[in-house]
Design a protein around this motif. Sequence first.
Motif, short mmCIF file in Angstrom:
data_model
loop_
_atom_site.label_atom_id
_atom_site.label_comp_id
_atom_site.label_asym_id
_atom_site.label_seq_id
_atom_site.Cartn_x
_atom_site.Cartn_y
_atom_site.Cartn_z
N LYS A 56 0.84 -1.20 0.00
CA LYS A 56 0.00 0.00 0.00
C LYS A 56 0.87 1.25 0.00
O LYS A 56 1.89 1.32 0.69
N ASN A 59 1.43 2.81 3.47
CA ASN A 59 2.55 2.39 4.30
C ASN A 59 3.86 3.08 3.91
O ASN A 59 4.81 3.07 4.68
N PRO A 62 2.48 7.37 5.63
CA PRO A 62 1.20 7.46 6.34
C PRO A 62 0.69 8.88 6.54
O PRO A 62 -0.53 9.10 6.59
#
Length: 230
Positions: A56, A59, A62
């Motif tokens: 993702k 990640n 963030p």
Amino acid sequence: GARLLYSLPNFQNPTGRTLPLERRFALVEACARLGLPLIEDDPYGALSYRNDPLPKMLNMNPAGVIYMGSFSKVLTPGIRLGYVVAPTPLILKMEQAKQAADLHTAQLTQMVVYEAIKDGFLQTHIPTIRKLYADQCQAMLDALQTYFPAGTSWTRPEGGMFIWVTLPAHIDSGALLKEAVEQHVAFVPGAPFYANEPQQNTLRLSFVTVPPEKIRAGIERLGKLIAAKL
């Protein structure tokens, strides 16, 4: 002048394409450098047929990525319940906007999803639908290879729900749809998916709600309609 960047990295609707890992890193880096919020919309990410989904972008940064997910694609379409992962200050602002729009999402819907997933149901359910959708996707790809005439091309997704087809340039998929419906076959013409300069010779196929034998029959009928226009 952009205020944010929207991405749908996994098995994108309508094409079924996936954003490569190096492209994800490049997007995250560019958005961080420009101070540009990056939306990572990921309703199909769990529906990977071959391997685990690519990492993702959330990640990777963030603080700069707003991640959106949905239960509609992995639990049941009618539930229409999603979620957002983002920095707390932004979540608080989104709460205010949500309350101004409709107070809150239906409590009963949220309770139903909670009861369905609280004991780990998704951990067993998702592999089941991955296998089902993968088989149906392969059935459609095999049928396209068998029944579609030369001059057509299509994507080969590794997950998700859709295959994107490009027809010979002179064929209008909107007009083709009218003929296909008479043969009890439906698809989505590609033109509405374009922001500018729509390509009328494109269309989106979906395979997740139809068993393989009906997929083959439908693709055979559609292939004959296309061949008649060559």
